[in-house]
Design a protein around this motif. Sequence first.
Motif, PDB file in Angstrom:
ATOM      1  N   CYS A 207       0.873  -1.131   0.192  1.00 47.27           N
ATOM      2  CA  CYS A 207       0.040  -0.080   0.195  1.00 47.27           C
ATOM      3  C   CYS A 207       1.024   1.088   0.041  1.00 47.27           C
ATOM      4  CB  CYS A 207      -0.929   0.016   1.232  1.00 47.27           C
ATOM      5  SG  CYS A 207      -1.785   1.520   1.507  1.00 47.27           S
ATOM      6  N   HIS A 223      -8.735  -2.556  -0.155  1.00 46.37           N
ATOM      7  CA  HIS A 223      -7.912  -2.053   0.939  1.00 46.37           C
ATOM      8  C   HIS A 223      -7.869  -0.382   0.555  1.00 46.37           C
ATOM      9  CE1 HIS A 223      -4.934  -0.811   4.030  1.00 46.37           C
ATOM     10  NE2 HIS A 223      -4.338  -0.156   3.167  1.00 46.37           N
ATOM     11  N   HIS A 228      -8.457   4.108   2.257  1.00 45.86           N
ATOM     12  CA  HIS A 228      -7.729   5.316   1.612  1.00 45.86           C
ATOM     13  C   HIS A 228      -8.770   5.866   0.408  1.00 45.86           C
ATOM     14  CE1 HIS A 228      -4.431   3.859   3.921  1.00 45.86           C
ATOM     15  NE2 HIS A 228      -4.175   2.969   3.086  1.00 45.86           N
TER      16      HIS A 228
HETATM   17 ZN   LIG Z   1      -3.397   1.650   3.198  1.00 43.27          ZN
END
Ligand SMILES: [Zn+2]
Length: 233
Positions: A207, A223, A228
Motif C-alpha cells: 500500500c 484496501h 484511503h
Molecule cells: Zn493503506
Amino acid sequence: AYSLRQREKKVYFEIDELQDDDYLFCEECQTFFVEECPVHGPPVFVNDTVVAWGQEGRAQLTLPEGMSISPSQIPKAGLGVWNEAKAILKGVHFGPYEGEITEEEEAAHSGYSWVITKGKNYYEYIDAKDEDKSNWMRYVNCAREEEEQNLVAFQHHGKIFYRSCRQILPGRELLVWYGDDYGKELGIKWNSMWKNRQEPKDDCYPCPCCNIAFTGKEYLEKHMKRKHPSRYV
Ligand SMILES: [Zn+2]
Ligand SMILES: [Zn+2]
C-alpha cells in the motif's frame, strides 16, 4: 515499542515504571492492561506441546492440542496451521514465537522471522527457518487482507506473541497480521520484513499509504477503496 499515548487514559497503571511491551491488550475492552483486565480477568495463554530444543522436526511437534499443520488455503503458501477442535475464543494468546535470536539483518530475509525492538534503533531478529530450532508458529501464514486475519502479532516482554482478534471456528486456518501500533513505530523495518515474508510465496503489492503489503492486486484495491478512498481512483 509501540505508542500508548492515545490510550493512556484507559490504562490503570503508572506508565513511567513500565516498558511499553509489558502491556497486554484486552480485545473486549480494546484497552491495554498489565496483569489482568479489570473487567475480564487474567489473559488466557495456550501452551505449546513440550519438545526438546534441537529435536528433529521440533517445530511441528510443539503444536498445541486441537490444531493441525496441513496445506494452507492460500495458494502457493505451503503449509498452514488449522484449528481442528473447539472454537478458539477472541483474546487467546499463543507463544512466544521460537527461533534463533540474531542481530544479523540477514535474518529478516528468511521469511520466517520477526523483528524485536530492544531499544531505540536497536533490533534483534527471531529467525525460525530451522525446523529443529523453532516452534509451530513458523507455519502460521500471513493474512492476505484484513477480513482474513484472526491473529495479531505483537511484542511482549521482548518476545513475539500471537493473540486471537476474533473467534476462530473449527476448520478455519490461523492467519496472522501485525498489530497497528507496533507496525507504525517500526515503520520501514516492518514493511521490508513483511515483504520478505510474502515474497517467496507470492507477488507483493504494498500500500502506498501505510505499512501493509498485499499478495494480490485485488486485495490492495479493496484496501485502498476502504481505507484511503481519497487516493483511490
Ligand atoms: Zn493503506
Ligand atoms: Zn477486558
